[in-house]
Design a protein around this motif. Structure first.
Motif, PDB file in Angstrom:
ATOM      1  N   LEU A 216       1.200   2.874  -3.125  1.00 12.79           N
ATOM      2  CA  LEU A 216       0.755   3.107  -4.431  1.00 12.79           C
ATOM      3  C   LEU A 216       1.759   3.273  -5.374  1.00 12.79           C
TER       4      LEU A 216
ATOM      5  N   MET B  69      -2.682  -4.556  -8.747  1.00  8.64           N
ATOM      6  CA  MET B  69      -2.710  -4.322  -7.401  1.00  8.64           C
ATOM      7  C   MET B  69      -2.926  -5.884  -6.837  1.00  8.64           C
TER       8      MET B  69
ATOM      9  N   ILE C  62      -3.019  -1.289   0.339  1.00 13.82           N
ATOM     10  CA  ILE C  62      -3.488  -1.594  -0.767  1.00 13.82           C
ATOM     11  C   ILE C  62      -4.750  -2.153  -0.927  1.00 13.82           C
TER      12      ILE C  62
END
Length: 617
Positions: free
Chosen positions: A232, A74, A273
């Motif tokens: 996601l 991420m 995120i």
């Protein structure tokens, strides 16, 4: 049937582990950051404390590490969102020039070191290349906490990290090549390369033609949780596709971020995120700390110590040489060496692949993994030492002129956004104005607009003399540093009494200080613009221009009256002159010294009775 207690016990154990992991990070990381060591070292220490070689709260750090790698994924996605393709193309020299040169140079040096230590060439090469791949997560966290990511040196560091992330792909292919070769392996390599190329093509195609319409459709639903789930899904789905194709999950996430960097939903994606990224990245560092095998370190402490010192020193020397070769200043080169002189998370992937095909035995794998982890632990300390020991980098003064024997009716100190506007009033009346500033970039930019600015620090008495303060009728102090402005006022009052002092005030408390110092004129930097903004806002909301002007005139009168009261009775005087939005008035009590001030023009709030905190403007 199982009794109720038999089911609850393992569940409670898992819950204890989760609470212990989160609690350790929450407690230790802020303490380390507050002490100046950085949160990365705090997370590593917390992981070591609760891992199998500490309190044994977590017995299987491999599982935690595997899950926590999603934090790195991420993190790379968020970096990709900031890297528009045009910007990435602009960094191509640093990525494929500086980055590739650093990887190849350090790889060659560390391979030679491993062979001198008695390792087989293939083993020495894989050990070296695993250590060459620095920790993207650790370095980006350090740069981000220091606010250095967007600086030119920070961008060069990002470029090197991108090349290192890309390098994991050919390195994994080389592991298969260095294993006992067969025709079947060779065919498998070509198939793997074809699959990898196909995966990249799929991600690029989806990014160009599918993702934007998808997010536009989901945005129309106006359900925040669906957008979060979609973000996601994109990140993890891309990472999974790359992993299945034999590539780096982090590289896949970065590529997805780059493809979405021009999207209108970029900021929404980043906001969705960010909470997951921060939590999982901290968990990743804790898992690395848990994975440090203290048994191996104790049994092979001499070998591990030599490996850590040898690899870090040799790698740092290679980085330093490459940095200087590519024109970096001495300070930047040393700082980069301290930052990158470590192994990283991709080393574990590479070493696992090498162990699977027989290039590494169990002992070499354990020693090299411990070496990488210890180097990651030491990195925040080496960076902190470099920051403290290195002298501040001297500004580039090439082409700049220092003041010497100047004279003029007005000396303007500070040519930032405030000073630039102020200068127009003097220049419009053809006054003889001397302007000094201590920002080389600002001086060079101003020159392109036809301004002559001299390089000089107004807090230096010699510079003020050389700039003509001794003959000036007025000294306009327009710097945006409160302490610097006060120092210039003190010097000017003592040395140049003939000059009037016109000073930019930082806020209301600073304005009161300047009045007490008996300057000739002070102006809070945001006051007039806020008045103009408020008047135009009232007109926009439907108030007649005359009424809006009358309202602002009343506010201006109240502010001036309150300011006069504050000069004699302190910052809390005249509170009844403020228009407040409190639903019910409460008796005013002087806040304790520890109270948090509200930094507003209405300034009910005088948290800035303390000079060190910003006061109501």
């Amino acid at each position: 049937m199982l009794e109720r207690g038999a089911v609850a016990e393992p569940s409670n154990l898992e819950l204890v582990q989760i609470v212990a992991v989160l609690g350790a990070g929450v407690i230790v990381a802020p303490l380390f950051k507050r002490a100046g060591f950085g949160s990365v070292l705090g997370y590593l220490a917390a992981g070591l404390a609760i891992g199998p070689f500490g309190l044994k709260v977590v017995a299987a750090p491999e599982a935690v590490l595997h899950f926590a790698e999603l934090g790195v994924v991420m993190f790379l996605f968020v970096i990709g969102l900031e890297m528009r393709p045009a910007r990435l193309w602009g960094l191509r020299r640093d990525i494929f020039g500086l980055g590739a040169t650093q990887v190849l140079t350090c790889g060659a040096l560390l391979t030679g070191l491993g062979m001198l230590a008695g390792l087989a060439p293939a083993t020495a090469f894989i050990a070296a290349m695993g250590f060459v791949l620095s920790s993207t997560a650790a370095i980006m966290q350090i740069l981000d906490e220091a606010g250095e990511t967007a600086t030119p040196p920070g961008q060069r560091a990002v470029s090197i990290l991108l090349l290192e992330d890309l390098a994991i792909v050919p390195l994994l292919a080389l592991v298969a090549v260095l294993a006992p070769a067969t025709g079947q392996n060779l065919r498998a390599d070509w198939v793997s390369l074809a699959i990898a190329a196909g995966a990249v093509a799929i991600v690029v195609a989806a990014g160009r033609w599918l993702l934007n319409p998808l997010f536009a459709l989901l945005s129309a639903v106006r359900a925040r949780e669906i957008m979060t789930a979609a973000a996601l899904t994109v990140v993890l789905g891309t990472a999974l596709l790359m992993q299945v194709a034999g590539l780096s999950m982090a590289m896949g996430a970065f590529l997805a971020g780059v493809l979405l960097s021009g999207s209108t939903f970029r900021h929404q994606l980043e906001a969705d995120i960010e909470p997951f990224r921060g939590l999982l990245l901290g968990l990743f560092f804790m898992a690395v700390g848990m994975s440090l095998n203290l048994d191996v370190v104790m049994q092979q402490w001499g070998l591990v110590a030599l490996a850590v010192v040898g690899y870090m020193v040799v790698k740092a020397a290679g980085i330093l040489a490459v940095a200087l070769l590519f024109g970096a200043g001495r300070r930047e080169a040393i700082y980069r060496a301290a930052l990158f002189a470590q192994g990283g998370e991709f080393a574990f992937v590479l070493y696992a692949a090498a162990a699977a095909v027989g290039i590494f035995d169990a002992r070499i794998s354990a020693v090299m993994s411990s070496t990488v982890i210890l180097s990651m632990v030491l990195t925040p300390l080496t960076v902190m030492a470099a920051r403290r020991l290195l002298p501040a980098e001297k500004p580039d003064l090439d082409g700049l002129e220092a003041p010497d024997g100047l004279s003029g009716s007005v000396l303007l100190v500070g040519f930032g956004r405030f000073g630039q506007v102020v200068s127009q009033a003097f220049l419009a009346r053809a006054l003889d104005v001397t302007i000094i500033d201590n920002d080389p970039g600002m001086i060079r930019s101003a020159a392109r607009f036809g301004f002559k600015i001299y390089y000089g620090d107004g807090t230096n008495l010699d510079v003020l003399h050389a700039s003509g303060a001794g003959s000036a009728r007025a000294i306009a102090i327009c710097v945006d540093d409160r302490a610097a402005a006060n120092k210039i006022v003190t010097l000017a009052k003592e040395t140049f009494p003939q000059a009037g002092l016109l000073v930019r005030a930082y806020d209301r408390g600073h304005a009161l200080e300047l009045v007490n110092q008996k300057v000739d004129f002070q102006m809070r930097e945001t006051l007039e613009s806020a008045f103009a903004f408020g008047q135009n806002a009232l007109e926009f909301l439907g108030l007649a221009p005359a009424e809006a002007e009358e309202t602002i005139a009343d506010i201006r009168r109240r502010d001036a009256e309150r300011f006069c009261l504050e000069q004699t009775s302190g910052l809390y005087a005249g509170l009844d002159l403020i228009h407040s939005n409190a639903p019910t008035p409460e008796p005013f009590t002087r806040p304790r010294q520890a109270a948090t001030p509200l930094n507003t023009e209405a300034g009910v709030l005088a948290g800035e009775a303390l000079r060190r905190e910003p006061s109501p403007t």
